[in-house]
Design a protein around this motif. Structure first.
Motif, PDB file in Angstrom:
ATOM      1  N   GLY A   1       0.804  -1.222   0.000  1.00  0.00           N
ATOM      2  CA  GLY A   1       0.000   0.000   0.000  1.00  0.00           C
ATOM      3  C   GLY A   1       0.830   1.262   0.000  1.00  0.00           C
ATOM      4  O   GLY A   1       2.057   1.234   0.134  1.00  0.00           O
ATOM      5  N   ILE A   2       0.110   2.366  -0.198  1.00  0.00           N
ATOM      6  CA  ILE A   2       0.706   3.698  -0.052  1.00  0.00           C
ATOM      7  C   ILE A   2       0.146   4.260   1.249  1.00  0.00           C
ATOM      8  O   ILE A   2      -1.069   4.313   1.429  1.00  0.00           O
ATOM      9  CB  ILE A   2       0.290   4.633  -1.208  1.00  0.00           C
ATOM     10  CG1 ILE A   2       0.655   4.028  -2.576  1.00  0.00           C
ATOM     11  CG2 ILE A   2       0.905   6.015  -1.042  1.00  0.00           C
ATOM     12  CD1 ILE A   2       0.008   4.765  -3.753  1.00  0.00           C
TER      13      ILE A   2
ATOM     14  N   ALA B   1       5.356   5.994  10.438  1.00  0.00           N
ATOM     15  CA  ALA B   1       6.196   5.992   9.236  1.00  0.00           C
ATOM     16  C   ALA B   1       7.164   4.812   9.254  1.00  0.00           C
ATOM     17  O   ALA B   1       7.349   4.112   8.247  1.00  0.00           O
ATOM     18  CB  ALA B   1       6.955   7.308   9.131  1.00  0.00           C
ATOM     19  N   LYS B   2       7.784   4.562  10.405  1.00  0.00           N
ATOM     20  CA  LYS B   2       8.774   3.482  10.484  1.00  0.00           C
ATOM     21  C   LYS B   2       8.119   2.117  10.295  1.00  0.00           C
ATOM     22  O   LYS B   2       8.609   1.287   9.523  1.00  0.00           O
ATOM     23  CB  LYS B   2       9.515   3.548  11.829  1.00  0.00           C
ATOM     24  CG  LYS B   2      10.541   2.449  11.993  1.00  0.00           C
ATOM     25  CD  LYS B   2      11.446   2.709  13.172  1.00  0.00           C
ATOM     26  CE  LYS B   2      12.327   1.522  13.533  1.00  0.00           C
ATOM     27  NZ  LYS B   2      12.772   0.686  12.442  1.00  0.00           N
ATOM     28  N   GLU B   3       7.019   1.924  10.985  1.00  0.00           N
ATOM     29  CA  GLU B   3       6.355   0.611  10.917  1.00  0.00           C
ATOM     30  C   GLU B   3       5.997   0.263   9.471  1.00  0.00           C
ATOM     31  O   GLU B   3       6.280  -0.835   8.992  1.00  0.00           O
ATOM     32  CB  GLU B   3       5.103   0.642  11.804  1.00  0.00           C
ATOM     33  CG  GLU B   3       4.459  -0.693  12.062  1.00  0.00           C
ATOM     34  CD  GLU B   3       5.342  -1.661  12.847  1.00  0.00           C
ATOM     35  OE1 GLU B   3       5.816  -2.616  12.204  1.00  0.00           O
ATOM     36  OE2 GLU B   3       5.547  -1.477  14.066  1.00  0.00           O
ATOM     37  N   PHE B   4       5.417   1.206   8.762  1.00  0.00           N
ATOM     38  CA  PHE B   4       4.989   0.894   7.394  1.00  0.00           C
ATOM     39  C   PHE B   4       6.162   0.912   6.405  1.00  0.00           C
ATOM     40  O   PHE B   4       6.194   0.112   5.469  1.00  0.00           O
ATOM     41  CB  PHE B   4       3.858   1.831   6.960  1.00  0.00           C
ATOM     42  CG  PHE B   4       2.538   1.469   7.617  1.00  0.00           C
ATOM     43  CD1 PHE B   4       1.852   0.332   7.220  1.00  0.00           C
ATOM     44  CD2 PHE B   4       2.018   2.230   8.650  1.00  0.00           C
ATOM     45  CE1 PHE B   4       0.657  -0.037   7.841  1.00  0.00           C
ATOM     46  CE2 PHE B   4       0.831   1.875   9.274  1.00  0.00           C
ATOM     47  CZ  PHE B   4       0.146   0.740   8.861  1.00  0.00           C
ATOM     48  N   GLY B   5       7.107   1.804   6.619  1.00  0.00           N
ATOM     49  CA  GLY B   5       8.293   1.805   5.755  1.00  0.00           C
ATOM     50  C   GLY B   5       9.045   0.485   5.873  1.00  0.00           C
ATOM     51  O   GLY B   5       9.435  -0.126   4.876  1.00  0.00           O
TER      52      GLY B   5
ATOM     53  N   ARG C   1       8.781   0.375  -2.967  1.00  0.00           N
ATOM     54  CA  ARG C   1       8.692  -0.443  -1.761  1.00  0.00           C
ATOM     55  C   ARG C   1       9.634   0.058  -0.660  1.00  0.00           C
ATOM     56  O   ARG C   1      10.828   0.213  -0.871  1.00  0.00           O
ATOM     57  CB  ARG C   1       9.096  -1.871  -2.134  1.00  0.00           C
ATOM     58  CG  ARG C   1       8.769  -2.962  -1.165  1.00  0.00           C
ATOM     59  CD  ARG C   1       9.352  -4.273  -1.649  1.00  0.00           C
ATOM     60  NE  ARG C   1       8.929  -4.608  -3.013  1.00  0.00           N
ATOM     61  CZ  ARG C   1       7.780  -5.199  -3.312  1.00  0.00           C
ATOM     62  NH1 ARG C   1       6.953  -5.542  -2.353  1.00  0.00           N
ATOM     63  NH2 ARG C   1       7.461  -5.449  -4.572  1.00  0.00           N
ATOM     64  N   GLY C   2       9.080   0.342   0.527  1.00  0.00           N
ATOM     65  CA  GLY C   2       9.906   0.755   1.657  1.00  0.00           C
ATOM     66  C   GLY C   2      10.409   2.179   1.607  1.00  0.00           C
ATOM     67  O   GLY C   2      11.147   2.603   2.500  1.00  0.00           O
ATOM     68  N   GLY C   3      10.022   2.935   0.613  1.00  0.00           N
ATOM     69  CA  GLY C   3      10.467   4.333   0.539  1.00  0.00           C
ATOM     70  C   GLY C   3       9.754   5.197   1.576  1.00  0.00           C
ATOM     71  O   GLY C   3       8.561   5.011   1.836  1.00  0.00           O
TER      72      GLY C   3
ATOM     73  N   GLU D   1      -1.997   2.157  18.862  1.00  0.00           N
ATOM     74  CA  GLU D   1      -2.034   0.686  18.748  1.00  0.00           C
ATOM     75  C   GLU D   1      -3.238   0.249  17.902  1.00  0.00           C
ATOM     76  O   GLU D   1      -3.176  -0.744  17.189  1.00  0.00           O
ATOM     77  CB  GLU D   1      -2.125   0.047  20.146  1.00  0.00           C
ATOM     78  CG  GLU D   1      -0.863   0.176  20.987  1.00  0.00           C
ATOM     79  CD  GLU D   1      -0.697   1.553  21.630  1.00  0.00           C
ATOM     80  OE1 GLU D   1      -1.670   2.337  21.623  1.00  0.00           O
ATOM     81  OE2 GLU D   1       0.401   1.852  22.122  1.00  0.00           O
ATOM     82  N   GLU D   2      -4.309   1.000  18.001  1.00  0.00           N
ATOM     83  CA  GLU D   2      -5.491   0.688  17.196  1.00  0.00           C
ATOM     84  C   GLU D   2      -5.300   1.180  15.758  1.00  0.00           C
ATOM     85  O   GLU D   2      -5.734   0.558  14.793  1.00  0.00           O
ATOM     86  CB  GLU D   2      -6.693   1.404  17.836  1.00  0.00           C
ATOM     87  CG  GLU D   2      -8.039   0.993  17.343  1.00  0.00           C
ATOM     88  CD  GLU D   2      -9.123   1.895  17.908  1.00  0.00           C
ATOM     89  OE1 GLU D   2      -9.954   2.342  17.118  1.00  0.00           O
ATOM     90  OE2 GLU D   2      -9.094   2.199  19.127  1.00  0.00           O
ATOM     91  N   CYS D   3      -4.606   2.308  15.630  1.00  0.00           N
ATOM     92  CA  CYS D   3      -4.441   2.956  14.326  1.00  0.00           C
ATOM     93  C   CYS D   3      -3.640   2.097  13.341  1.00  0.00           C
ATOM     94  O   CYS D   3      -4.029   1.943  12.181  1.00  0.00           O
ATOM     95  CB  CYS D   3      -3.742   4.303  14.549  1.00  0.00           C
ATOM     96  SG  CYS D   3      -3.215   5.117  13.054  1.00  0.00           S
ATOM     97  N   LEU D   4      -2.537   1.523  13.813  1.00  0.00           N
ATOM     98  CA  LEU D   4      -1.617   0.845  12.881  1.00  0.00           C
ATOM     99  C   LEU D   4      -2.258  -0.352  12.171  1.00  0.00           C
ATOM    100  O   LEU D   4      -2.241  -0.420  10.941  1.00  0.00           O
ATOM    101  CB  LEU D   4      -0.333   0.459  13.622  1.00  0.00           C
ATOM    102  CG  LEU D   4       0.529   1.672  14.017  1.00  0.00           C
ATOM    103  CD1 LEU D   4       1.458   1.330  15.170  1.00  0.00           C
ATOM    104  CD2 LEU D   4       1.327   2.162  12.833  1.00  0.00           C
ATOM    105  N   PRO D   5      -2.867  -1.299  12.908  1.00  0.00           N
ATOM    106  CA  PRO D   5      -3.519  -2.399  12.188  1.00  0.00           C
ATOM    107  C   PRO D   5      -4.705  -1.939  11.348  1.00  0.00           C
ATOM    108  O   PRO D   5      -4.943  -2.486  10.262  1.00  0.00           O
ATOM    109  CB  PRO D   5      -3.977  -3.350  13.306  1.00  0.00           C
ATOM    110  CG  PRO D   5      -3.705  -2.697  14.590  1.00  0.00           C
ATOM    111  CD  PRO D   5      -2.850  -1.505  14.365  1.00  0.00           C
TER     112      PRO D   5
END
Ligand code: SF4
Ligand code: SF4
Ligand code: SF4
Length: 796
Positions: free
Chosen positions: A504-505, A525-529, A566-568, A691-695
């Motif tokens: 995803g973006i 940002a870190k978790e998704f990157g 990916r990962g940017g 914690e709710e936001c990320l998933p």
């Protein structure tokens, strides 16, 4: 060779000749035929209403009224509780829709007015707008996707943007009219109008950013240099100019003056919010001092020798706060003048004298070309005066103030984040300042606590004093903004995004009204990157992301690639620049899928909703602009999550996964209705905790067109993030499983076991296949659409 003339001729025999055909049969190919015009160029209020109804059926508005009376006209105030209606006949539900439209109107007006204002500034500073080409290099051929999509115009020069703003302005006025008593009476039609307003907001942002990029030669593309970010980067050994707001032209004039007079070693320019981001695109001498949340703290810490403000997201009590620390203010925009005199015609020396002597606390300079000299000279002359005083509390004053605190709790009740300042003051009075210092980051700098303190304690200042070492150490890095995504990048990621193998973006956007400090934005940002999503940052969330470093001292902009891949983790730019995130999604449809985007909003939004796994997050959403930004994303098929303060927008668009009938789409090949499951489940929703936001964000990246490989990856992240942050797998994960190939590869057996034992699905363990259970089937040539008109062959 003989010159070929216009007309019919035989070209047989020509070799290695490059032919450019400008004329055919004596007629010029009209420039406006760059693509066939779609069905809705420059859509009016009702033109996209059917698309809005598709969205509103699946994502009905959920209202959380802050107030159940209306007092918008003199027949009120009207009690709208229960089933009561106002004197004009308006229901509470429709009133909420009306308030949402009003918020979006304010937001869209801010962006569009900023863009139009900038066109005037650019014309004044640079001359004829038709001489400024919109050309961002060979890597960008589709240079204004939203403009092409919505208006059908392909702008060639900045002058062409005038027509775009005219379209926006007329529509904003028409929509504003719908707010009048006795106009719209349906909540759903208010929401359709809010969608229209959100779309105008997106368009205004794109036009504004394109205008400034073209006029000020902002650099474009990856590989940008690293810039300083954080309050600690302001160098008080120099004269410090603090620019605040969202309109870069005055700040560019300050940069020019500093550079032209070789004053880089004497003058430091730091900024807050989007003016900081945009002026740092103009010149890398600008430091990004802070996001919105630290604005008051920079001022009250006394760091600025001259403050220059333009428009939007600036404190209304700025002059009063600046006077407390002896900082003169220049107002550089007519939307914010604070009863100060307009001094554009005056001798700069006189203006400087008046400001430095304290004769006046501020002046208005509406011509951006007048700002640089005055700001620099004021800062230079104020520096020695202000350094003598020192603006943080002395040790004795600090002790006196914290000891005066009675721990009455008034400040905590008034504080939006419920910070227990009384407890921290009590500890500080005993000599332990650690709690007060740690509260500095959770504080959003609103100043409400000071208003209610019966002891008149300058709480902002006690907090600054306690946190002073932390403030001085606040030195991060972000990359200079890169603006639009290259067409070549879209070509590389188009397929993996649509197939779902790039999961995803993620688009962190907007303000700094965070519930629990700035670290959360870094975590997002870190978790998704780290997980291979493409993270596109803009606005205040961008600035705050750069404040944090890993164990090796590196920020996310140093550890992750500066590419839309990916990962940017990339800096797109200011709030107006987040239009480029819409643009990236539109370009996937255009460049990768070859869909015509010209005047073709509905089809492209439908494409994005079904195929492009993008999710916005406005963790600190605060302003009306955040409301219009999010609503603009939603209409284009991109869901968004807001932080807990976002519930104060009073409306969410939440899907109901239990209503199976809401999740059918057509297969465009034959018109068959196909159940695709709740993807994406919501359009806009608030999360209570990070914690709710990320998933939740990972979940909202799932799309109807995901291939099994893509769904398996997306599901893996959704499950994993739930386990990591909430301690368990989510209870709804099975609704996203269409077959065994959708299951996360690494834990396939475990999940099959769970499907069998916990959910009653039948498993063929020998063949490792699901025999019974899922209600969705995946077909690789499935072509999902919500639009009946896109069905190619109706099944007999
Ligand atoms: S606008 Fe309608 S609901 Fe609101 S105060 Fe007037 S009459 Fe009452
Ligand atoms: S309101 Fe003032 S006196 Fe009361 S707890 Fe807060 S800082 Fe202390
Ligand atoms: S300034 Fe900070 S501590 Fe005071 S009310 Fe606002 S958020 Fe709370």
């Amino acid at each position: 060779m003989e010159k070929i003339k216009a007309g019919i001729f035989d070209i047989e025999g020509l070799e290695n000749v490059k032919i450019e055909i400008k004329e055919m049969m004596g007629e010029k190919i009209p420039e406006e035929e760059w693509a066939p015009m779609g069905p809705t160029p420059m859509p009016k209020i009702a033109d996209l209403r059917e698309w809005d109804r598709v969205l509103l059926k699946r994502y009905p508005p959920f209202y959380a009224p802050q107030c159940d009376v209306c007092a918008l006209c003199t027949m009120g105030k009207c009690d709208l509780t229960g089933n009561k209606r106002g004197a004009c006949g308006l229901s509470l539900e429709a009133m909420q829709g009306r308030i949402v439209l009003l918020a979006c109107l304010v937001g869209a007006s801010a962006h569009a007015a900023h863009g139009r204002h900038m066109l005037h500034d650019i014309e004044h500073m640079k001359g004829d707008l038709s001489k400024i080409p919109i050309d961002f290099g060979t890597e960008i051929n589709v240079e204004a996707p939203l403009t092409r999509l919505i208006t059908g115009i392909k702008p060639k020069t900045v002058a062409d943007l005038k027509e775009v703003f005219t379209y926006i302005e007329e529509n904003i006025v028409q929509l504003g009219d719908a707010l009048h008593t006795g106009q719209e009476g349906s909540a759903l039609d208010f929401e359709s109008k809010a969608y229209q307003m959100g779309m105008l907001d997106s368009l205004g942002k794109e036009a504004a950013d394109i205008a400034q990029m073209a006029a000020f030669n902002f650099p474009v593309g990856p590989g940008r240099p690293l810039l300083d970010v954080g309050m600690g980067t302001l160098d008080t050994n120099k004269a410090v100019i603090f620019v605040i707001g969202h309109n870069a032209p005055p700040a560019t004039n300050i940069c020019d003056y500093v550079i032209d007079h070789n004053l880089e070693d004497e003058v430091d320019i730091g900024g807050a919010c989007c003016t900081a981001i945009d002026s740092s695109r103009y010149s890398t001498i600008v430091k990004l001092a802070c996001s919105l949340g630290r604005q008051l703290r920079v001022i009250r810490a006394g760091l600025a020798d001259c403050i220059v403000v333009d428009e939007q997201c600036i404190r209304a009590d700025l002059l009063y706060q600046a006077q407390k620390v002896g900082t003169p203010v220049i107002f550089a925009n007519d939307k914010k003048m604070h009863d100060m005199e307009i001094r554009d015609g005056d001798d700069p020396g006189e203006i400087v004298k008046d400001l430095v002597s304290g004769n006046v606390p501020g002046v208005v300079l509406l011509d951006p070309l007048n700002v640089g000299e005055v700001a620099v000279k004021v800062a230079q002359q104020m520096k020695p005066i202000r350094r003598k005083k020192g603006w943080t509390l002395s040790d004795e004053e600090f002790k006196k103030q914290v000891e005066a605190c009675t721990n009455c709790g008034n400040c905590t009740v008034a504080c939006p984040n419920g910070i227990r300042i009384g407890d921290a003051h009590k500890l500080a009075a005993e000599g332990d300042i650690s709690l007060l210092a740690s509260q500095f980051d959770i504080c959003i700098g609103c100043g409400r606590c000071e208003q209610v303190c019966p002891q008149n304690i300058p709480i902002i200042s006690t907090m600054i004093k306690a946190a002073w070492p932390l403030i001085q150490a606040e030195k991060g890095k972000i990359r200079q903004a890169r603006g639009p995504i290259f067409d070549t990048e879209i070509r590389n990621v188009g397929a993996p995004l649509v197939l779902g193998t790039i999961p995803g973006i993620i688009a962190p956007i907007g303000c700094g009204n965070y519930p629990n400090g700035t670290k959360d934005v870094y975590t997002i940002a870190k978790e998704f990157g780290d997980r291979g999503y493409i993270v596109c940052l803009t606005g205040c969330m961008l600035i705050d992301t750069g404040l944090y470093r890993d164990e090796e001292g590196k920020t996310l902009f140093e550890t992750h690639p500066d590419v839309f891949d990916r990962g940017g983790i990339i800096n797109i730019g200011s709030c107006v620049s987040n239009a480029h995130i819409h643009d990236a999604a539109i370009k996937v449809a255009n460049i990768f899928a070859q869909r015509n985007i010209r005047g073709n909003y509905e089809e492209i939004a439908d494409y994005i909703l079904n195929r492009v796994g993008a999710c916005g997050v406005a963790w600190g959403a605060m302003s009306q602009k955040a409301a219009s930004i999010a609503t603009g994303f939603n209409r284009l098929g991109v869901p968004a999550v807001v932080g807990p303060h976002g519930v104060k927008y009073r409306r969410a668009f939440m899907g109901r996964k239990d209503r199976e009938e809401d999740w059918y789409v057509y297969d465009a090949r034959n018109g068959e209705k196909v159940y695709v499951g709740p993807v994406p489940e919501h359009s806009i929703i608030a999360a209570e905790t990070i914690e709710e936001c990320l998933p939740l964000m990972a979940k909202l990246c799932m799309r109807a067109a995901d291939t099994p490989a893509g769904r398996s990856i997306k599901l893996t992240h959704y499950m994993d993030l739930n386990k990591k942050y909430l301690g368990a797998y989510p209870d709804d994960w099975t609704v996203f499983v269409r077959g065994e190939t959708d299951l996360p590869m690494a834990k396939k057996a475990e999940f099959m076991q769970m499907l069998e034992s916990d959910h009653g699905w039948k498993i063929d363990w020998k063949a490792k296949k699901i025999l019974e259970g899922p209600t969705v089937k995946y077909d690789p040539s499935f072509d999902p659409t919500n639009l009946a008109r896109l069905i190619r062959h109706k099944k007999e």
